[in-house]
Design a protein around this motif. Structure first.
Motif, mmCIF file in Angstrom:
data_model
loop_
_atom_site.group_PDB
_atom_site.id
_atom_site.type_symbol
_atom_site.label_atom_id
_atom_site.label_comp_id
_atom_site.label_asym_id
_atom_site.label_seq_id
_atom_site.Cartn_x
_atom_site.Cartn_y
_atom_site.Cartn_z
ATOM 1 N N ASN A 322 0.973 -1.249 -0.013
ATOM 2 C CA ASN A 322 0.335 -0.159 0.351
ATOM 3 C C ASN A 322 0.936 1.233 -0.051
ATOM 4 N N ARG A 323 2.430 1.243 0.948
ATOM 5 C CA ARG A 323 3.193 2.308 0.888
ATOM 6 C C ARG A 323 3.136 3.043 -0.432
ATOM 7 N N LEU A 324 4.277 1.375 -1.402
ATOM 8 C CA LEU A 324 4.346 1.761 -2.748
ATOM 9 C C LEU A 324 3.422 2.308 -3.661
ATOM 10 N N ALA A 329 2.932 6.769 -6.907
ATOM 11 C CA ALA A 329 1.170 7.612 -7.538
ATOM 12 C C ALA A 329 1.975 8.833 -7.845
ATOM 13 N N THR A 330 2.627 9.116 -6.730
ATOM 14 C CA THR A 330 3.559 10.572 -7.020
ATOM 15 C C THR A 330 5.090 10.739 -8.129
ATOM 16 N N ILE A 331 4.977 9.416 -7.752
ATOM 17 C CA ILE A 331 6.691 9.513 -8.875
ATOM 18 C C ILE A 331 6.326 9.260 -10.509
ATOM 19 N N ALA A 332 6.657 10.405 -11.649
ATOM 20 C CA ALA A 332 6.851 9.775 -12.597
ATOM 21 C C ALA A 332 7.234 9.765 -13.476
ATOM 22 N N GLY A 337 6.832 2.957 -12.366
ATOM 23 C CA GLY A 337 5.574 1.996 -12.152
ATOM 24 C C GLY A 337 5.118 1.089 -12.629
ATOM 25 N N LYS A 338 6.020 0.639 -13.375
ATOM 26 C CA LYS A 338 5.755 -1.120 -13.984
ATOM 27 C C LYS A 338 5.868 -2.295 -13.028
ATOM 28 N N SER A 342 3.466 -3.696 -10.831
ATOM 29 C CA SER A 342 4.055 -5.752 -10.925
ATOM 30 C C SER A 342 3.312 -6.415 -8.957
ATOM 31 N N LEU A 343 4.399 -5.948 -8.655
ATOM 32 C CA LEU A 343 4.624 -5.803 -6.993
ATOM 33 C C LEU A 343 3.187 -6.076 -6.328
#
Length: 683
Positions: A322-324, A329-332, A337-338, A342-343
Motif C-alpha cells: 500500500n505504501r509503495l 503514484a507520486t513519482i512520474a 510504475g511498472k 507488478s508488486l
C-alpha cells in the motif's frame, strides 16, 4: 491414557478417524431417508470398520468393542438380514455418540470409558433381529429365521473343525449354489477377528499351524481367484490389526490360517478355496512388498499456528505494498510504475493463496446439523427434512469455528418455532413434513449464509405490539417500523414471541447473543418472513478476519478506518439543512429519517464545542438492523488494512477495534461501530 506408539501414528489416526466420525453423523441421518441405499450402507460399514482397525492397532479396546458391535449391525443391514427402522437408528446413533466420546478421550489423552453394557447388548440384539429395550413402540426389525441362524451356527462349527484339522475343508457343506463373494470373504475374516477378540469362541494363538497348500494347487475357475495385490493387501490388514485385535502372542503364520478358514460356503472343490490364501508361499508377500514403490504424498500437515504466522507476514507485506503504491503514484517514472504494478499484482496473488491455505469448507459446520435436526424433531414429535446447499463453500478456519454456535441456535429455532406440528401443517394444507434449508454461497469477498423454513412465519403487527408491551418503544415508533424492521426485533435482548420459554430454544431467547456474535465477526443479519409461508434469516460475513477492507476517512488531522462491510453509501450534504427530531439530528434518505452523528465530536479531543462547517461528507452505515449517518471531514478512499492490537494506552478504549498503518505511512484507528454507538450515542 498412555500409548506406547509413535506420535505421528496417533495423529494420523486422530485426523482420519475424526473425519470419518464427522461424516458418519451425516450419513446415519441420510440412511433414515434412504434405507435401501446399498452404497450408503457399505460406506457406513466401512467407516466403523476403519475406525475399529485404527483403534485396534493403538490397543484402544473400549473403542474397538463399540465400533465392532455397530459394524456388525451394518453388516446385517447390507446383507438384508435386518431392516432400517427408527428404533434401530436410535440405538446406532447412541453408539456413535459413545464412539465420539471415547474418541474425544483419545484426543485429550485421558482414559477411555467403556460403552454401557446395555448399549452393546442392544446392538447385539439388533443383529439377531430382536427388538431392544425402550423401543417397543417402534416397528420391530425384520427377524432372521431360526433355520438360517441354525444353519450359520452349524457352518461356523464345521469351519472351526476344518481349521483345527478335524474336518477337511472340502467336506464343509455348501450353504448355496453361488460362489463366495469378496465382500463375504472379508466379512467372514472380520467375524473371526471379532470372535477371537471379544466373544471367546476363537483363540487364534491356540489354533494349530496349518501347512500352506503348494503354490501349484489347481484352481477351479479363474474369476474368483484372489489377485496378488488383493492378497498382499489382505495380509497387510491382518498384520496391522494383529497388534490390537489379536492376542499379543499371535504368530506370523496365524493371519494365513485365519485367511484360509472363512471359505466354508464354497461349493467348488477344495482346491479353489485353498487357492485363495495359499496360492502364494508365506515368504512371497514380504519379498514383493519391498519392491513396491512408495506412494507419493499429495498433502502435508501444517500446524495452524504456522499458517497464522505466514498470514501475519503477508499482512505486513500488504501494508508495504500500500505504501509503495501510494509513493509510485507520486513519482512520474514509467519503470517505477511498472515495478510497483507488478508488486501489487504478485502481493494480491500471494495474499489470496495464503488465505486459501487457511480456508475450510463450511461443511465442517454443516455436517452436524442433520443430527441436530433429527434429534430435535424426534423430541418435539415433528417431521422435518433438512436440506444443505453450498457445503463446499470455503471460508477462513477462524470463521468456521466462530459460526458454529450461532448457526446451531438459528437452526434449532427454525425447527422449534418455525416448523409446525404435522397435524397443524396438514390442517393448513401443507405437507406433514416441514423443510429447513441451510445454504452458503460466496458473494465477492463475503459469504452469504441463510436459514430458511416453510413454517408458520411471523406476524409483523404482533411483533410491533409486543415491542410496545415490553416497553422497548412507544406506539408511534412501533407504527413507523417497516415489516423487515419489525422482524428484526427478535434480535433485541429479552425479546421473545413465546408465552412459555422452552429449554430447547426460543426465538428471541438468546437471539441477541447470536446478533452480537455475528456483529463481532464484522457480519450483518437480516430476516424476512411471510405469515403462513415461513421465515428466512440471512447472515453475511467476510471471507477472512485477517485482512479487512475499510473506508479510510479523516477527522481533523487523524485518520480512521470504517469496516467496509458496514458502509452502505456516501454522499455530500449541506449541513445547514439538517432536521432535528426529538432533539436528535436526522438526515432523510429516500423518505426515511436516519439519525446523524458528528464523529469528530466523539473521537477528536477539543472538538465538542467547535462550530460545524456548512458542508460535509455523510457515510451511511448499517449496524445490526439499523442504519445511521456519520459526518466526516474528508474521504480518503477504500484500503485493505491489517488489524494490529492497540497499545497499552489505548487498550480498552470504547469504539476502537485496533490500529493499522495507512498507505501514506500514518497510524489509523479502526472503528468498532457497534461498541462506539453503544458508548457515545447513549450519553
Amino acid at each position: 491414557m498412555s500409548l506406547d506408539v509413535d506420535e505421528e501414528i496417533l495423529q494420523d489416526f486422530l485426523v482420519e478417524a475424526g473425519e470419518i466420525l464427522e461424516l458418519l453423523s451425516e450419513q446415519l441421518v441420510d440412511l433414515e431417508h434412504r434405507p435401501e441405499d446399498s452404497e450408503l450402507l457399505n460406506a457406513i460399514f466401512r467407516g466403523f470398520h476403519t475406525v475399529k482397525g485404527g483403534a485396534g492397532f493403538l490397543q484402544l479396546t473400549e473403542l474397538v468393542a463399540c465400533c465392532h458391535c455397530a459394524e456388525n449391525v451394518f453388516d446385517k443391514l447390507r446383507n438384508n438380514d435386518i431392516q432400517v427402522t427408527t428404533a434401530l437408528m436410535d440405538v446406532v446413533l447412541q453408539a456413535l455418540d459413545t464412539v465420539n466420546e471415547q474418541f474425544d478421550c483419545v484426543r485429550a489423552g485421558t482414559d477411555l470409558v467403556a460403552a454401557e453394557p446395555q448399549l452393546l447388548a442392544n446392538l447385539d440384539a439388533l443383529t439377531r433381529g430382536e427388538s431392544v429395550a425402550g423401543a417397543a413402540e417402534e416397528p420391530a426389525v425384520a427377524p432372521v429365521t431360526e433355520v438360517a441362524a441354525a444353519t450359520a451356527d452349524a457352518e461356523f462349527d464345521q469351519l472351526l473343525d476344518a481349521i483345527g484339522g478335524e474336518t477337511p475343508v472340502a467336506e464343509v457343506p455348501a450353504a448355496g449354489g453361488d460362489d463366495i463373494t469378496d465382500d463375504e470373504f472379508e466379512a467372514l475374516l472380520d467375524e473371526l477377528h471379532g470372535k477371537g477378540k471379544h466373544g471367546g469362541a476363537l483363540d487364534v494363538a491356540a489354533v494349530p499351524e496349518v501347512t500352506a497348500a503348494p503354490a501349484t494347487a489347481p484352481v477351479a475357475g479363474g474369476d474368483d481367484v484372489i489377485t496378488d495385490d488383493e492378497f498382499e493387501a489382505l495380509l497387510d490388514e491382518l498384520q496391522s490389526q494383529g497388534k490390537g485385535a489379536f492376542a499379543a502372542n499371535a504368530t506370523p503364520t496365524e493371519p494365513a490360517v485365519a485367511a484360509s478358514a472363512p471359505l466354508k460356503a464354497e461349493p467348488k472343490p477344495a482346491a479353489k478355496p485353498v487357492a485363495k490364501p495359499a496360492a502364494k508361499p508365506a515368504a512371497k508377500p514380504a519379498a514383493k512388498k519391498v519392491d513396491k514403490p512408495a506412494a507419493t504424498e499429495t498433502t502435508v500437515r501444517v500446524d495452524t499456528q504456522r499458517l497464522d504466522e505466514i498470514m501475519n507476514m503477508v499482512g505486513e507485506l500488504v501494508l508495504v505494498r500500500n505504501r509503495l503504491v501510494r509513493l509510485g503514484a507520486t513519482i512520474a517514472d514509467e519503470e517505477v510504475g511498472k515495478a510497483v504494478g507488478s508488486l501489487d499484482m504478485v502481493t494480491a496473488d500471494l495474499q489470496m493463496s495464503v488465505m486459501k491455505t487457511r480456508m475450510q469448507p463450511i461443511k465442517k459446520v454443516f455436517g452436524r446439523f442433520p443430527r441436530v435436526v433429527r434429534d430435535l424433531a424426534r423430541t418435539l414429535k415433528k417431521e422435518v427434512n433438512l436440506e444443505l446447499q453450498g457445503e463446499d463453500t470455503d471460508l477462513d478456519k477462524n470463521l468456521v469455528e466462530a459460526l458454529a454456535d450461532p448457526l446451531v441456535h438459528l437452526v434449532r429455532n427454525a425447527v422449534d418455532h418455525g416448523v409446525e406440528t404435522p397435524e397443524i401443517r396438514e390442517a393448513a394444507g401443507k405437507s406433514r413434513i416441514g423443510r429447513v434449508i441451510l445454504s452458503a454461497e460466496q458473494e465477492g469477498d463475503h459469504i452469504l449464509l441463510s436459514i430458511q423454513d416453510d413454517g408458520a412465519g411471523m406476524n409483523a403487527d404482533k411483533l410491533r405490539s409486543l415491542a410496545v408491551e415490553k416497553g422497548m418503544m412507544d406506539q408511534d415508533s412501533a407504527d413507523r417500523l417497516s415489516d423487515n424492521e419489525a422482524f428484526n426485533l427478535i434480535f433485541a435482548a429479552g425479546f421473545s414471541t413465546k408465552k412459555e420459554i422452552s429449554d430447547v430454544s426460543g426465538r428471541g431467547v438468546g437471539m441477541d447473543v447470536v446478533k452480537t456474535k455475528i456483529t463481532q465477526l464484522n457480519g450483518t443479519l437480516n430476516i424476512d418472513s411471510v405469515p403462513g409461508e415461513g421465515s428466512r434469516i440471512e447472515i453475511k460475513v467476510p471471507l477472512t478476519l485477517a485482512i479487512m477492507p475499510t473506508l479510510m476517512v479523516m477527522l481533523a488531522n487523524q485518520a480512521f478506518a470504517l469496516p467496509l462491510v458496514n458502509v452502505n453509501e456516501i454522499f455530500h450534504l449541506d449541513l445547514t439543512q439538517i432536521n432535528v427530531v426529538d432533539g436528535q439530528e436526522v438526515v432523510v434518505v429516500r423518505e426515511k429519517a436516519l439519525p446523524l452523528f458528528h464523529l469528530k465530536r466523539w473521537l477528536v479531543e477539543g472538538c465538542v464545542g467547535e462550530p460545524l462547517p456548512d458542508t460535509g461528507h455523510v457515510v451511511i452505515v448499517t449496524v445490526g438492523t439499523q442504519r445511521i449517518g456519520f459526518i466526516v471531514d474528508q474521504l480518503v478512499g477504500q484500503e485493505e488494512v491489517v488489524i494490529k492490537p492497540l497499545g497499552k494506552m489505548l487498550l480498552g478504549t470504547a469504539g476502537m477495534a485496533g490500529a493499522t498503518i495507512t498507505g501514506d505511512g500514518r497510524i489509523a484507528l479502526i472503528l468498532d461501530i457497534p461498541s462506539m454507538l453503544k458508548h457515545y450515542a447513549s450519553h
